[in-house]
Enzyme design. Structure first.
Site, PDB file in Angstrom:
ATOM      1  N   ASP A   1     -19.017  13.619 -34.151  1.00 37.77           N
ATOM      2  CA  ASP A   1     -20.448  13.398 -34.378  1.00 37.77           C
ATOM      3  C   ASP A   1     -21.244  14.626 -33.919  1.00 37.77           C
ATOM      4  O   ASP A   1     -22.192  15.056 -34.575  1.00 37.77           O
ATOM      5  CB  ASP A   1     -20.906  12.141 -33.616  1.00 37.77           C
ATOM      6  CG  ASP A   1     -20.001  10.961 -33.919  1.00 37.77           C
ATOM      7  OD1 ASP A   1     -19.946  10.556 -35.086  1.00 37.77           O
ATOM      8  OD2 ASP A   1     -19.313  10.471 -33.003  1.00 37.77           O
TER       9      ASP A   1
ATOM     10  N   HIS B   1     -19.709   5.766 -30.365  1.00 37.49           N
ATOM     11  CA  HIS B   1     -19.264   6.342 -31.640  1.00 37.49           C
ATOM     12  C   HIS B   1     -19.370   5.243 -32.690  1.00 37.49           C
ATOM     13  O   HIS B   1     -18.402   4.570 -33.027  1.00 37.49           O
ATOM     14  CB  HIS B   1     -17.826   6.854 -31.546  1.00 37.49           C
ATOM     15  CG  HIS B   1     -17.273   7.176 -32.908  1.00 37.49           C
ATOM     16  ND1 HIS B   1     -17.759   8.208 -33.679  1.00 37.49           N
ATOM     17  CD2 HIS B   1     -16.326   6.575 -33.660  1.00 37.49           C
ATOM     18  CE1 HIS B   1     -17.129   8.228 -34.834  1.00 37.49           C
ATOM     19  NE2 HIS B   1     -16.252   7.246 -34.849  1.00 37.49           N
TER      20      HIS B   1
HETATM   21  P1  NAX Z   1      -4.305   5.740 -40.091  1.00 31.37           P
HETATM   22  O1  NAX Z   1      -4.332   4.292 -40.446  1.00 31.37           O
HETATM   23  O2  NAX Z   1      -3.996   6.762 -41.134  1.00 31.37           O
HETATM   24  O3  NAX Z   1      -3.286   5.969 -38.883  1.00 31.37           O
HETATM   25  C1  NAX Z   1      -3.238   5.143 -37.761  1.00 31.37           C
HETATM   26  C2  NAX Z   1      -1.813   5.140 -37.273  1.00 31.37           C
HETATM   27  O4  NAX Z   1      -1.787   4.411 -36.052  1.00 31.37           O
HETATM   28  C3  NAX Z   1      -0.845   4.469 -38.232  1.00 31.37           C
HETATM   29  O5  NAX Z   1       0.266   5.324 -38.486  1.00 31.37           O
HETATM   30  C4  NAX Z   1      -0.425   3.208 -37.462  1.00 31.37           C
HETATM   31  O6  NAX Z   1       0.905   2.804 -37.738  1.00 31.37           O
HETATM   32  C5  NAX Z   1      -0.579   3.696 -36.022  1.00 31.37           C
HETATM   33  N1  NAX Z   1      -0.640   2.619 -35.032  1.00 31.37           N
HETATM   34  C6  NAX Z   1      -1.169   1.377 -35.139  1.00 31.37           C
HETATM   35  N2  NAX Z   1      -0.966   0.680 -34.013  1.00 31.37           N
HETATM   36  C7  NAX Z   1      -0.304   1.500 -33.160  1.00 31.37           C
HETATM   37  C8  NAX Z   1       0.182   1.357 -31.839  1.00 31.37           C
HETATM   38  N3  NAX Z   1       0.051   0.214 -31.176  1.00 31.37           N
HETATM   39  N4  NAX Z   1       0.818   2.412 -31.270  1.00 31.37           N
HETATM   40  C9  NAX Z   1       0.976   3.559 -31.929  1.00 31.37           C
HETATM   41  N5  NAX Z   1       0.549   3.755 -33.196  1.00 31.37           N
HETATM   42  C10 NAX Z   1      -0.092   2.739 -33.797  1.00 31.37           C
HETATM   43  O7  NAX Z   1      -5.732   6.022 -39.407  1.00 31.37           O
HETATM   44  P2  NAX Z   1      -6.447   7.418 -39.131  1.00 31.37           P
HETATM   45  O8  NAX Z   1      -7.290   7.773 -40.281  1.00 31.37           O
HETATM   46  O9  NAX Z   1      -5.452   8.388 -38.635  1.00 31.37           O
HETATM   47  O10 NAX Z   1      -7.469   6.973 -37.962  1.00 31.37           O
HETATM   48  C11 NAX Z   1      -7.005   6.612 -36.685  1.00 31.37           C
HETATM   49  C12 NAX Z   1      -8.122   6.013 -35.871  1.00 31.37           C
HETATM   50  O11 NAX Z   1      -9.165   6.962 -35.664  1.00 31.37           O
HETATM   51  C13 NAX Z   1      -8.803   4.797 -36.523  1.00 31.37           C
HETATM   52  O12 NAX Z   1      -8.998   3.806 -35.535  1.00 31.37           O
HETATM   53  C14 NAX Z   1     -10.144   5.359 -36.961  1.00 31.37           C
HETATM   54  O13 NAX Z   1     -11.125   4.348 -37.065  1.00 31.37           O
HETATM   55  C15 NAX Z   1     -10.419   6.329 -35.843  1.00 31.37           C
HETATM   56  N6  NAX Z   1     -11.432   7.369 -36.082  1.00 31.37           N
HETATM   57  C16 NAX Z   1     -12.209   7.718 -35.029  1.00 31.37           C
HETATM   58  C17 NAX Z   1     -13.133   8.740 -35.119  1.00 31.37           C
HETATM   59  C18 NAX Z   1     -13.955   9.138 -33.940  1.00 31.37           C
HETATM   60  O14 NAX Z   1     -14.833   9.998 -34.109  1.00 31.37           O
HETATM   61  N7  NAX Z   1     -13.772   8.590 -32.735  1.00 31.37           N
HETATM   62  C19 NAX Z   1     -13.368   9.450 -36.402  1.00 31.37           C
HETATM   63  C20 NAX Z   1     -12.230   9.346 -37.333  1.00 31.37           C
HETATM   64  C21 NAX Z   1     -11.522   8.019 -37.369  1.00 31.37           C
HETATM   65  O15 NAX Z   1     -12.208   7.186 -38.246  1.00 31.37           O
END
Ligand code: NAX
Length: 335
Positions: free
Chosen positions: A160, A188
């Site tokens: 952000d 966020h």
């Molecule tokens: P993806 O769905 O592509 O990847 C997430 C990965 O996490 C998957 O491979 C899944 O299998 C794995 N996962 C789920 N549970 C798990 C656990 N208990 N232990 C280890 N791995 C686990 O999502 P992606 O686009 O990479 O985003 C990841 C996270 O970042 C989401 O929660 C998203 O909302 C968040 N974001 C946060 C942002 C921020 O500024 N704070 C911005 C970007 C993003 O949206």
């Protein structure tokens, strides 16, 4: 040889994971002289994808990558970790209520907080990227208490922050290097308050306050804020996927500055457990402007900034949302 840093990335089979690991492995985050032991965690169903990522990292032939390991259990993941990028989280599925998502994710971060306490180094530094990032960091810190101090936990609002820098540079016809000291306050989420009251813009060698450089208060208090708040949604609309490259870059900026310190005269936005500054309740993981001392690697919330009534209203709204999220999360942890 300098001792390697052990760095964990959770959710490493996901899209942010894919963009983040190369920056950690190639020296962008910890420097070109610092070897890194990279540990990639994801759920067992993703072990093949993880293995593919490991193979690609090996094929990058990186001098700074001391080792890389794919794991699917918390003990192997968290043991001896110096830095943890907690990216993995449950994605929001169709028909899922916000509360269900919060409850599912809070359980993941409760478990990872306990794993940090049990296996990680007490000096470990944690960035939570997985949403709801502030509240997940609050829960992880709570369950690691007694072993890892809460000041070692943070959540990412650097994306952000970077979005705010970019919008200000675009508006003033300058480049990123000319703009500094924007602030993201709070959560966020769409209640965050991107604030340029203390930002400056250097145009043609002259530094001025952002408000003077833009000379359009209505823009800075309206479309500018909305653009930053809603940027994630716009990216999803355009790409049909959420921000990944920019999110990975922001997480790396966040940890780079924690490791090396912030530049003199500059601050960055980080969501950290409040120390009571600006009346934000102690412990609430709230985004503040911070500076980091390179020698101690401790962050400090920038003090003495003044708020007008507009800013006070925005900060109160995001604080209220975070307090509600925290209370829901605490209930979900007890269920
Ligand atoms: P993806 O769905 O592509 O990847 C997430 C990965 O996490 C998957 O491979 C899944 O299998 C794995 N996962 C789920 N549970 C798990 C656990 N208990 N232990 C280890 N791995 C686990 O999502 P992606 O686009 O990479 O985003 C990841 C996270 O970042 C989401 O929660 C998203 O909302 C968040 N974001 C946060 C942002 C921020 O500024 N704070 C911005 C970007 C993003 O949206």
């Amino acid at each position: 040889m300098t001792a390697p840093l052990r760095v964990l990335v959770t959710g490493a089979a996901g899209q942010i994971g894919y963009s983040i690991v190369i920056r950690i492995a190639d020296g962008t985050v910890f420097g070109k002289e610092q070897p890194v032991e990279l540990v990639l965690l994801d759920i067992p169903q993703c072990s093949n994808i993880l293995e593919g990522v490991v193979f690609e990292l090996q094929d990058c032939a990186l001098p700074t990558l001391y080792s890389v390991q794919a794991v699917t259990d918390e003990k192997s993941a968290f043991t001896g970790v110096d830095y943890a990028f907690l990216v993995g989280a449950m994605p929001r599925r169709e028909g899922m209520e916000r509360k269900d998502l919060l409850a599912a994710n809070v359980k993941i971060f409760k478990s990872q907080g306990k794993a940090l306490a049990e296996y990680a180094k007490p000096t470990t530094k944690v960035i939570v990227v997985g949403n709801p990032a502030n509240t997940n960091a609050f829960i992880a810190a709570k369950y690691a208490a007694g072993k890892v101090p809460s000041k070692n936990f943070s959540a990412m609002t650097r994306l952000d922050h970077n979005r705010a820098l970019a919008q200000l540079a675009l508006k003033t016809g300058t480049t990123i290097g000319d703009v500094k000291n924007v602030i993201i306050w709070g959560n966020h989420s769409s209640t965050q308050f991107p604030d340029v009251t203390h930002a400056t813009v250097n145009k043609n060698g002259t530094e001025s306050a952002a408000y003077a450089a833009v000379a359009d208060d209505a823009f800075l208090q309206g479309p500018f804020i909305a653009t930053v708040q809603k940027r994630g949604g716009v990216i999803i609309e355009k790409r049909k996927l959420s921000s990944a490259m920019s999110a990975a870059k922001a997480a790396c900026d966040h940890i780079h500055d924690w490791h090396f310190g912030t530049k003199a005269g500059q601050f960055v936005s980080m969501a950290v457990p409040s120390d009571g500054s600006y009346g934000i309740p102690q412990g609430l993981v709230f985004s503040f402007p911070v500076t980091i001392d390179a020698a101690t690697r401790d962050w400090k919330i920038v003090q003495g900034l003044n708020f007008d009534d507009f800013a006070k209203g925005k900060i109160a709204a995001t604080q209220k949302e975070l307090e509600e999220e925290r209370d829901d999360a605490l209930k979900a942890c007890d269920d």
